[in-house]
Design a protein around this motif. Sequence first.
Motif, PDB file in Angstrom:
ATOM      1  N   UNK A   1       0.869  -1.007   0.035  1.00  0.00           N
ATOM      2  CA  UNK A   1       0.053   0.105   0.026  1.00  0.00           C
ATOM      3  C   UNK A   1       0.850   1.258  -0.032  1.00  0.00           C
ATOM      4  N   UNK A   2       0.397   2.254  -0.756  1.00  0.00           N
ATOM      5  CA  UNK A   2       1.033   3.556  -0.611  1.00  0.00           C
ATOM      6  C   UNK A   2       0.952   4.284   0.558  1.00  0.00           C
ATOM      7  N   UNK A   3       1.957   5.172   0.989  1.00  0.00           N
ATOM      8  CA  UNK A   3       1.865   5.715   2.533  1.00  0.00           C
ATOM      9  C   UNK A   3       0.474   6.580   2.606  1.00  0.00           C
ATOM     10  N   UNK A   4      -0.148   6.305   3.793  1.00  0.00           N
ATOM     11  CA  UNK A   4      -1.234   6.896   4.457  1.00  0.00           C
ATOM     12  C   UNK A   4      -1.308   6.756   5.858  1.00  0.00           C
ATOM     13  N   UNK A   5      -2.314   7.590   6.633  1.00  0.00           N
ATOM     14  CA  UNK A   5      -2.577   7.462   7.951  1.00  0.00           C
ATOM     15  C   UNK A   5      -3.967   6.950   7.906  1.00  0.00           C
ATOM     16  N   UNK A   6      -4.187   5.891   8.793  1.00  0.00           N
ATOM     17  CA  UNK A   6      -5.391   5.241   9.192  1.00  0.00           C
ATOM     18  C   UNK A   6      -5.832   5.680  10.403  1.00  0.00           C
ATOM     19  N   UNK A   7      -6.375   6.667  10.800  1.00  0.00           N
ATOM     20  CA  UNK A   7      -6.312   7.471  12.225  1.00  0.00           C
ATOM     21  C   UNK A   7      -5.271   7.668  12.647  1.00  0.00           C
ATOM     22  N   UNK A   8      -4.856   7.266  13.783  1.00  0.00           N
ATOM     23  CA  UNK A   8      -3.396   7.404  14.445  1.00  0.00           C
ATOM     24  C   UNK A   8      -2.363   6.363  13.691  1.00  0.00           C
ATOM     25  N   UNK A   9      -2.769   5.380  13.086  1.00  0.00           N
ATOM     26  CA  UNK A   9      -1.643   4.505  12.733  1.00  0.00           C
ATOM     27  C   UNK A   9      -1.188   4.692  11.078  1.00  0.00           C
ATOM     28  N   UNK A  10      -0.013   4.650  11.012  1.00  0.00           N
ATOM     29  CA  UNK A  10       0.754   4.857   9.828  1.00  0.00           C
ATOM     30  C   UNK A  10       0.846   3.561   8.769  1.00  0.00           C
ATOM     31  N   UNK A  11       0.284   3.660   7.731  1.00  0.00           N
ATOM     32  CA  UNK A  11       0.228   2.678   6.569  1.00  0.00           C
ATOM     33  C   UNK A  11       1.360   2.950   5.622  1.00  0.00           C
ATOM     34  N   UNK A  12       1.954   2.003   5.492  1.00  0.00           N
ATOM     35  CA  UNK A  12       3.344   2.194   4.505  1.00  0.00           C
ATOM     36  C   UNK A  12       3.492   0.927   3.703  1.00  0.00           C
ATOM     37  N   UNK A  13       4.160   0.627   2.651  1.00  0.00           N
ATOM     38  CA  UNK A  13       4.332  -0.417   1.569  1.00  0.00           C
ATOM     39  C   UNK A  13       4.748  -1.641   2.422  1.00  0.00           C
ATOM     40  N   UNK A  14       5.681  -1.363   3.313  1.00  0.00           N
ATOM     41  CA  UNK A  14       5.886  -2.521   4.589  1.00  0.00           C
ATOM     42  C   UNK A  14       5.443  -2.241   5.629  1.00  0.00           C
ATOM     43  N   UNK A  15       4.082  -2.507   5.858  1.00  0.00           N
ATOM     44  CA  UNK A  15       3.313  -1.947   6.756  1.00  0.00           C
ATOM     45  C   UNK A  15       4.065  -2.266   8.347  1.00  0.00           C
ATOM     46  N   UNK A  16       4.077  -1.400   9.196  1.00  0.00           N
ATOM     47  CA  UNK A  16       4.237  -1.800  10.533  1.00  0.00           C
ATOM     48  C   UNK A  16       3.090  -2.194  11.429  1.00  0.00           C
ATOM     49  N   UNK A  17       1.762  -2.215  10.705  1.00  0.00           N
ATOM     50  CA  UNK A  17       0.782  -2.913  11.544  1.00  0.00           C
ATOM     51  C   UNK A  17      -0.065  -3.567  10.556  1.00  0.00           C
ATOM     52  N   UNK A  18      -0.634  -4.675  11.070  1.00  0.00           N
ATOM     53  CA  UNK A  18      -1.424  -5.621  10.105  1.00  0.00           C
ATOM     54  C   UNK A  18      -2.647  -5.786  10.773  1.00  0.00           C
ATOM     55  N   UNK A  19      -3.699  -6.202  10.118  1.00  0.00           N
ATOM     56  CA  UNK A  19      -4.945  -7.251  10.459  1.00  0.00           C
ATOM     57  C   UNK A  19      -4.714  -8.572  10.417  1.00  0.00           C
ATOM     58  N   UNK A  20      -4.513  -9.363  11.294  1.00  0.00           N
ATOM     59  CA  UNK A  20      -4.386 -10.884  11.168  1.00  0.00           C
ATOM     60  C   UNK A  20      -5.767 -11.511  11.105  1.00  0.00           C
ATOM     61  N   UNK A  21      -6.588 -11.772   9.989  1.00  0.00           N
ATOM     62  CA  UNK A  21      -7.601 -12.487  10.138  1.00  0.00           C
ATOM     63  C   UNK A  21      -7.722 -13.737  11.086  1.00  0.00           C
ATOM     64  N   UNK A  22      -6.754 -14.553  10.864  1.00  0.00           N
ATOM     65  CA  UNK A  22      -6.424 -15.740  11.769  1.00  0.00           C
ATOM     66  C   UNK A  22      -6.848 -15.552  13.269  1.00  0.00           C
ATOM     67  N   UNK A  23      -6.278 -14.483  13.804  1.00  0.00           N
ATOM     68  CA  UNK A  23      -6.388 -14.065  15.048  1.00  0.00           C
ATOM     69  C   UNK A  23      -7.389 -12.947  15.280  1.00  0.00           C
ATOM     70  N   UNK A  24      -7.954 -12.536  14.298  1.00  0.00           N
ATOM     71  CA  UNK A  24      -9.062 -11.502  14.418  1.00  0.00           C
ATOM     72  C   UNK A  24      -8.446 -10.190  15.210  1.00  0.00           C
ATOM     73  N   UNK A  25      -7.204 -10.072  14.834  1.00  0.00           N
ATOM     74  CA  UNK A  25      -6.509  -8.979  15.705  1.00  0.00           C
ATOM     75  C   UNK A  25      -5.460  -8.097  14.966  1.00  0.00           C
ATOM     76  N   UNK A  26      -5.239  -7.005  15.503  1.00  0.00           N
ATOM     77  CA  UNK A  26      -4.416  -6.257  15.192  1.00  0.00           C
ATOM     78  C   UNK A  26      -2.699  -6.582  15.554  1.00  0.00           C
ATOM     79  N   UNK A  27      -1.980  -6.784  14.662  1.00  0.00           N
ATOM     80  CA  UNK A  27      -0.643  -7.180  15.089  1.00  0.00           C
ATOM     81  C   UNK A  27       0.414  -6.235  14.588  1.00  0.00           C
ATOM     82  N   UNK A  28       1.797  -6.210  15.125  1.00  0.00           N
ATOM     83  CA  UNK A  28       2.831  -5.579  14.801  1.00  0.00           C
ATOM     84  C   UNK A  28       3.239  -6.305  13.433  1.00  0.00           C
ATOM     85  N   UNK A  29       3.802  -5.624  12.536  1.00  0.00           N
ATOM     86  CA  UNK A  29       4.611  -6.040  11.354  1.00  0.00           C
ATOM     87  C   UNK A  29       5.901  -6.651  11.726  1.00  0.00           C
ATOM     88  N   UNK A  30       6.663  -7.035  10.856  1.00  0.00           N
ATOM     89  CA  UNK A  30       8.094  -7.477  10.967  1.00  0.00           C
ATOM     90  C   UNK A  30       8.853  -6.177  11.131  1.00  0.00           C
TER      91      UNK A  30
END
Length: 314
Positions: free
Chosen positions: A283-312
Amino acid sequence: MARIRPAVTPLLNLRCGDDLRSRLQSAGIAGEYLCFADPVCVGPAQDDGDLMAWLGMRARYVALHASQDPAAVRLRLGREYAALNGLHRREAVWFWFEHDLWDQAALIRILSLLAEKRLLRGKLHLMPADGERTFPELTDAELAALQPVPLSDLQIEQAAEAWAAFASPDPRGLDAFSRRELALPFLAAALRRHLRDLPWTTDGLGETERRVLRAIAEGAVEEGAVFRILRNSDRVFHVTDLIVREVIGRLRQGPNRLLMRENPLRPTPRGAAVLAGTDRFRPPPRFHAGAHVLPDPPWFWDPAQAAAIQGPKA
């Protein structure tokens, strides 16, 4: 000398849009009308308590989002936020906010600003939504029959806490908050829908992006068709035409875009591969509320856990 108390004016109907302004009058519901139209469910929402900085940030985003003059947007937002400072002069304030993400995000934003105002105690009331229909979909008789319910101290406190988590750069706090037992009836589902628009661990797409891409792959060749499909298929996030346009523009960005730049709308080979599960979206850089979305995202939604998790970490 006796203190002069401010004059109390009648009921105010507070709504995150203008779609009820004439309807309330036709339904015989008294009171003035205040529209709070900052679409806080989209775009940046970093909030350090500096209202002037907040207004500048939101005006820049909304002006770009809606193709409007930044100065005019800044003035409008300033008037809306300033009007919240005078609510204590009202006999009562009725909040017309529904179950969907747009309304719930606006509700917690407003209540976060009102939470410490003691003069408002007992004056704030929430109009009961049914969790399915929007207020404009109700008949005049149904609107007139609604009975306002006083907002409790707990609801207001939790709304302020929800906003702090919403505006945080780390979405895991919002995830944890959304799992609690909440006094506002529709808030948890709306917050979790918001979190699902983080990039997914499976394909890099947020939920709205995936819905847009899938609708186009299945034959929606213009924005209006995509909007209608999303509007009719998502009970919790009632997208607008401008939100659909922004997501389409995002999927058209860059050399690895998922949609062709020219009309009619159609996926690129990479877009088809992402939908098929054989490629990933960066994804191109953007802000999702307070969270930063980047091409290598620092945060993900994990559907297996149904949870927000930190990226590598790099």
